[in-house]
Write an enzyme that holds these catalytic residues in place. Structure first.
Site, mmCIF file in Angstrom:
data_model
loop_
_atom_site.group_PDB
_atom_site.id
_atom_site.type_symbol
_atom_site.label_atom_id
_atom_site.label_comp_id
_atom_site.label_asym_id
_atom_site.label_seq_id
_atom_site.Cartn_x
_atom_site.Cartn_y
_atom_site.Cartn_z
ATOM 1 N N LEU A 45 -1.370 -2.967 14.319
ATOM 2 C CA LEU A 45 -2.206 -1.991 15.029
ATOM 3 C C LEU A 45 -2.194 -0.681 14.242
ATOM 4 O O LEU A 45 -1.144 -0.090 14.014
ATOM 5 C CB LEU A 45 -1.679 -1.755 16.448
ATOM 6 C CG LEU A 45 -1.560 -3.010 17.333
ATOM 7 C CD1 LEU A 45 -1.171 -2.621 18.757
ATOM 8 C CD2 LEU A 45 -2.849 -3.830 17.341
ATOM 9 N N ALA A 100 -5.163 1.726 14.455
ATOM 10 C CA ALA A 100 -6.441 2.403 14.722
ATOM 11 C C ALA A 100 -6.273 3.847 15.161
ATOM 12 O O ALA A 100 -7.233 4.606 15.202
ATOM 13 C CB ALA A 100 -7.218 1.625 15.777
ATOM 14 N N ARG A 154 -1.709 14.654 15.848
ATOM 15 C CA ARG A 154 -0.596 15.594 15.665
ATOM 16 C C ARG A 154 -0.159 15.757 14.206
ATOM 17 O O ARG A 154 0.745 16.509 13.903
ATOM 18 C CB ARG A 154 0.591 15.143 16.531
ATOM 19 C CG ARG A 154 0.394 15.445 17.992
ATOM 20 C CD ARG A 154 1.389 14.706 18.849
ATOM 21 N NE ARG A 154 1.108 13.275 18.907
ATOM 22 C CZ ARG A 154 1.928 12.365 19.410
ATOM 23 N NH1 ARG A 154 3.094 12.725 19.887
ATOM 24 N NH2 ARG A 154 1.589 11.090 19.420
ATOM 25 N N LYS A 159 -3.806 8.848 9.764
ATOM 26 C CA LYS A 159 -2.347 8.816 9.870
ATOM 27 C C LYS A 159 -1.694 7.716 9.035
ATOM 28 O O LYS A 159 -0.728 7.973 8.303
ATOM 29 C CB LYS A 159 -1.935 8.663 11.333
ATOM 30 C CG LYS A 159 -0.437 8.540 11.512
ATOM 31 C CD LYS A 159 0.038 8.850 12.894
ATOM 32 C CE LYS A 159 -0.063 7.683 13.826
ATOM 33 N NZ LYS A 159 0.605 7.950 15.108
ATOM 34 N N GLU A 185 5.941 3.096 30.788
ATOM 35 C CA GLU A 185 5.668 4.144 29.798
ATOM 36 C C GLU A 185 6.246 5.483 30.260
ATOM 37 O O GLU A 185 6.263 5.772 31.462
ATOM 38 C CB GLU A 185 4.164 4.276 29.570
ATOM 39 C CG GLU A 185 3.569 3.111 28.820
ATOM 40 C CD GLU A 185 4.288 2.858 27.520
ATOM 41 O OE1 GLU A 185 4.180 3.678 26.602
ATOM 42 O OE2 GLU A 185 4.991 1.836 27.408
ATOM 43 N N TYR A 244 -9.319 18.005 -31.412
ATOM 44 C CA TYR A 244 -10.494 18.119 -30.549
ATOM 45 C C TYR A 244 -11.418 19.193 -31.089
ATOM 46 O O TYR A 244 -10.992 20.322 -31.339
ATOM 47 C CB TYR A 244 -9.994 18.494 -29.145
ATOM 48 C CG TYR A 244 -11.037 18.540 -28.069
ATOM 49 C CD1 TYR A 244 -11.919 17.483 -27.878
ATOM 50 C CD2 TYR A 244 -11.114 19.639 -27.220
ATOM 51 C CE1 TYR A 244 -12.862 17.526 -26.860
ATOM 52 C CE2 TYR A 244 -12.053 19.692 -26.196
ATOM 53 C CZ TYR A 244 -12.927 18.620 -26.021
ATOM 54 O OH TYR A 244 -13.852 18.662 -25.015
ATOM 55 N N ARG A 289 -2.354 28.272 -48.124
ATOM 56 C CA ARG A 289 -2.135 29.547 -47.450
ATOM 57 C C ARG A 289 -2.509 30.666 -48.423
ATOM 58 O O ARG A 289 -2.450 30.481 -49.630
ATOM 59 C CB ARG A 289 -0.703 29.687 -46.941
ATOM 60 C CG ARG A 289 0.392 29.684 -47.971
ATOM 61 C CD ARG A 289 1.729 30.127 -47.361
ATOM 62 N NE ARG A 289 2.627 29.048 -47.014
ATOM 63 C CZ ARG A 289 3.749 28.755 -47.700
ATOM 64 N NH1 ARG A 289 4.097 29.416 -48.779
ATOM 65 N NH2 ARG A 289 4.529 27.784 -47.291
#
Ligand code: UD1
Ligand code: MG
Length: 455
Positions: free
Chosen positions: A8, A10, A15, A22, A155, A388, A441
């Site tokens: 489950l 859903a 909170r 969640k 509950e 690059y 250089r």
């Protein structure tokens, strides 16, 4: 036994105060729902069904990506009318024989062994997982008759003051006989405080139809913690990290502090490894024997060979480190890097998408990108592979035995041939010959008699 599992998942998770659904919040770097699916898969169910709802597409795409060859079905619950309603949504997918185990997408640490115990005790009657808690707030309480039989779950919001004192709670994990589930689920009503269809009411129906309720009690309380808010998420994360750290210790790794290591993925370890404090491991990590990892290092998807020493505060991702190499402190090894054995990568050195050969050293303040460096090479401090041009990336090749003087710019594509020496401060734009000194250089001049301006 013909086993079906329904997860489950859903619920919205209001909170959490988050735009992420969640069940996708992570524990140990992995969505909670993924943890639950992993445990479910270990039990080899005939069918695995996930009831989803809130932000469904996001949940489905994240989970489908994580399980490429997934063998589960999704069932959509449009409105979250309660746990009983959620399981009812899955009914059309369940087999008519066998049993269904109910799991929760937001209870990620449920233990495989506990579920196996529940399954072992299944004998065509309801099995439920209970626990004795000191703080029972929020949980359904177990009511028993005078003979000790479970008759009902009440509950929190529906409890009387007396029932509130009951310490035995419903964890929410059950096994139901499939042939009876439709009968029971179709009898549920939402006549209660929360106006929800409670799955817990099935327990009373089972008792009334004499389907003896067998309870398995868990004493490892962490495995039944549901995550409803960030406080519980952090709590579950710390518990999970504690378990992983203990596993490492049991395998013989030395941890400076088991409460200061985080593993967000899978780690395999050799003998006599040492991990200092505040290290984070992500993805797939392999450590060989005698590996030392210094304070505050972050490793993601790396293979580390025997005897490697990673000094403090190094960040290493998608790389392979050869035996006896020394990395850091403060090194950054980026994706696509392979170091051969005995290489040294020092402080403030960044290496990206490069191969570095046996015994080569890049010890200070250097960028090596898209390069192939041979063996026995020394790259001096402050050198850069200029890979690059603003649009494309180019390769730098530094062959065996080369010495690159400090502050050298190698403008790719360019090859420094075997045994060559590049004078410090050079900007190299063309390939250089074998075994010769190349310097580019400006000549040093001294202006004799030059006077400082006076103020
Ligand atoms: C539930 C139990 C309670 C138990 C507790 C253990 C019920 C009525 N109560 O309460 O006895 O002590 O678990 O943690 O079952 N869900 C859906 N669709 C819905 C409602 C919920 O998929 O319509 C999912 C949620 O995403 C969640 C799970 O079911 O994963 C549990 O739902 P939740 O609302 O958290 O139940 P609790 O109030 O915790
Ligand atoms: Mg609820």
């Amino acid at each position: 036994m013909n086993l079906n599992i329904v997860i489950l998942a859903a619920g919205e998770g209001k909170r959490m105060y988050s735009s992420t659904p969640k069940v996708l919040h992570k524990v140990g770097g992995k969505p909670m729902l993924q943890h639950v699916i992993d445990v479910a898969n270990k039990l080899n169910p005939n069918k695995l069904i996930i009831v989803y709802g809130h932000k469904g597409e996001q949940v489905q795409s994240t989970i489908n990506d994580a399980f490429k060859d997934n063998s589960f079905s999704w069932v959509y619950q449009d409105k979250q009318l309660g746990t009983g309603h959620a399981l009812k949504m899955a009914l059309p997918h369940l087999d008519s024989t066998g049993a269904t185990l109910v799991l929760y997408g937001d209870v990620p640490l449920i233990n495989y062994k506990t579920l196996t115990k529940m399954l072992d005790s299944y004998n065509e009657n309801v099995v439920m997982l209970t626990a004795i808690l000191n703080d029972t707030y929020g949980y359904g309480r177990i009511l028993r008759d005078e003979t000790g039989k479970i008759i009902k779950v009440v509950e929190e919001k529906d409890t009387t003051d007396k029932e509130k004192d009951i310490k035995e709670i419903n964890t929410g994990f059950y096994i139901f006989p499939n042939h009876l589930l439709p009968i029971w689920l179709n009898q549920l009503s939402n006549d209660n405080q929360q106006k929800e269809y409670y799955l817990t009411d099935v327990v009373e129906l089972a008792h009334k139809s004499n389907k003896l309720i067998q309870n398995i009690a868990t004493t490892t309380i962490y495995e039944i913690i549901g995550v409803n808010n960030k406080v519980q998420l952090e709590q579950v994360e710390r518990i999970y990290q504690g378990i992983l750290a203990d596993t490492l210790l049991e395998k013989g790794v030395t941890l400076a502090d088991k409460s200061r290591i985080d593993i967000r993925g899978d780690i395999s370890v050799g003998q006599d490894c040492y991990i200092d404090v505040n290290c984070v491991f992500e993805g797939n990590i392999t450590l060989g024997n005698n590996v030392i990892i210094g304070v505050g290092s972050v490793l993601k998807n790396v293979i580390i060979s025997d005897g490697v020493c990673i000094k403090p505060y190094s960040i290493i991702e998608d790389a392979i480190l050869g035996a006896d190499s020394i990395i850091g402190p403060f090194s950054r090894i980026r994706p696509g890097t392979t170091l051969a054995q005995n290489t040294h990568i020092g402080n403030f050195v960044e290496v990206k998408n490069s191969k570095i050969g046996i015994g080569s050293k890049v010890n200070h303040l250097t960028y090596v990108g898209d390069a192939e460096i041979g063996s026995g090479v020394n790259v001096g401090a402050g050198s850069v592979t200029c890979n690059y041009d603003g649009k494309n990336k180019f390769k730098t090749v530094i062959e065996d035995g080369v010495f690159i003087g400090s502050g050298t710019m190698m403008v790719a594509p360019v090859t420094i041939k075997t045994g060559g020496v590049i004078g410090a401060g050079s900007t190299i734009t063309k390939d250089t010959p074998e075994n010769e000194l190349t310097v580019s250089r400006a000549k040093q001049v001294t202006v004799l008699g030059w006077k400082k301006k006076q103020k």
